[in-house]
Write a protein that holds these residues in place. Sequence first.
Motif, short mmCIF file in Angstrom:
data_model
loop_
_atom_site.label_atom_id
_atom_site.label_comp_id
_atom_site.label_asym_id
_atom_site.label_seq_id
_atom_site.Cartn_x
_atom_site.Cartn_y
_atom_site.Cartn_z
N ILE A 116 -3.20 -11.42 -4.96
CA ILE A 116 -3.89 -10.34 -5.00
C ILE A 116 -3.91 -9.13 -5.72
O ILE A 116 -2.84 -8.64 -5.84
CB ILE A 116 -4.46 -9.47 -3.66
N GLU A 117 -4.22 -8.26 -6.73
CA GLU A 117 -3.82 -7.52 -7.71
C GLU A 117 -3.92 -6.03 -6.85
O GLU A 117 -2.97 -5.26 -7.52
CB GLU A 117 -4.63 -7.28 -8.92
N GLU A 118 -5.23 -5.76 -6.43
CA GLU A 118 -5.35 -4.55 -5.50
C GLU A 118 -3.59 -4.83 -4.83
O GLU A 118 -4.14 -5.14 -3.67
CB GLU A 118 -6.76 -3.85 -4.76
N PRO A 119 -2.49 -3.15 -4.90
CA PRO A 119 -1.84 -3.25 -4.16
C PRO A 119 -2.45 -3.20 -2.58
O PRO A 119 -1.88 -3.12 -2.06
CB PRO A 119 -1.36 -1.72 -4.67
N THR A 120 -2.69 -2.36 -2.19
CA THR A 120 -3.79 -1.97 -1.16
C THR A 120 -3.91 -3.34 -0.44
O THR A 120 -3.62 -3.34 1.43
CB THR A 120 -4.57 -1.11 -0.66
N MET A 121 -4.89 -3.73 -0.63
CA MET A 121 -5.24 -4.58 -0.54
C MET A 121 -4.54 -5.93 0.08
O MET A 121 -3.81 -6.89 1.14
CB MET A 121 -6.45 -5.69 -1.08
N ARG A 122 -3.43 -6.23 -1.29
CA ARG A 122 -2.33 -7.28 -0.85
C ARG A 122 -1.49 -6.81 0.01
O ARG A 122 -0.93 -7.83 0.93
CB ARG A 122 -1.37 -7.17 -2.30
N GLU A 123 -1.04 -5.57 0.90
CA GLU A 123 -0.31 -5.30 1.93
C GLU A 123 -1.17 -6.29 3.08
O GLU A 123 -0.17 -5.93 4.13
CB GLU A 123 0.24 -3.96 1.50
N ILE A 124 -2.19 -5.71 3.17
CA ILE A 124 -3.49 -5.59 4.62
C ILE A 124 -2.91 -7.19 4.74
O ILE A 124 -2.81 -7.44 5.24
CB ILE A 124 -4.33 -4.98 4.24
N ARG A 125 -3.24 -8.19 3.22
CA ARG A 125 -3.07 -9.50 3.95
C ARG A 125 -1.91 -9.99 3.60
O ARG A 125 -2.10 -10.97 4.06
CB ARG A 125 -3.89 -10.19 2.92
N TYR A 126 -0.82 -9.23 3.65
CA TYR A 126 0.52 -9.51 3.89
C TYR A 126 0.57 -9.55 5.35
O TYR A 126 0.82 -10.23 6.43
CB TYR A 126 1.60 -8.69 3.09
N LEU A 127 0.18 -8.75 5.99
CA LEU A 127 0.33 -8.77 7.46
C LEU A 127 -0.92 -9.22 8.41
O LEU A 127 -0.10 -9.93 8.78
CB LEU A 127 -0.41 -7.05 7.63
#
Length: 116
Positions: free
Chosen positions: A86-97
């Motif tokens: 996932i390249e988009e930083p905010t979406m990547r953080e959400i998906r990490y969680l």
Amino acid sequence: MTNHRIYTMRFASVYGLYIAKAEKKGRTKTEVDEIIRWLTGYSQEKVQMQVDKQTDFETFLREAPRLNPARALIKGIVCGVRVEDIEEPTMREIRYLDKLIDELAKGKAMEKILRM
């Protein structure tokens, strides 16, 4: 930057869903809270303040005191997408969680979830 609907969702509503998912699988709110604190650097009091303020998910992550550098070790698929791609930083953080909560619900040990 793409504005995904989840960015404007209240963190409190997603938090409630995380807790429900964990409890349905025999895990606890305490474990969910530990995961959130590990990932974001928030104290328990600050997490609760964000919930009480009805902060949106994007702001919750943007205001995180210290995103854990070990989060880059989180790998795998969430919602059909490989989190590390996932390249988009905010979406990547959400998906990490999301991925960490999925691991909790699947019965993984906390030491492994928190990459210890």
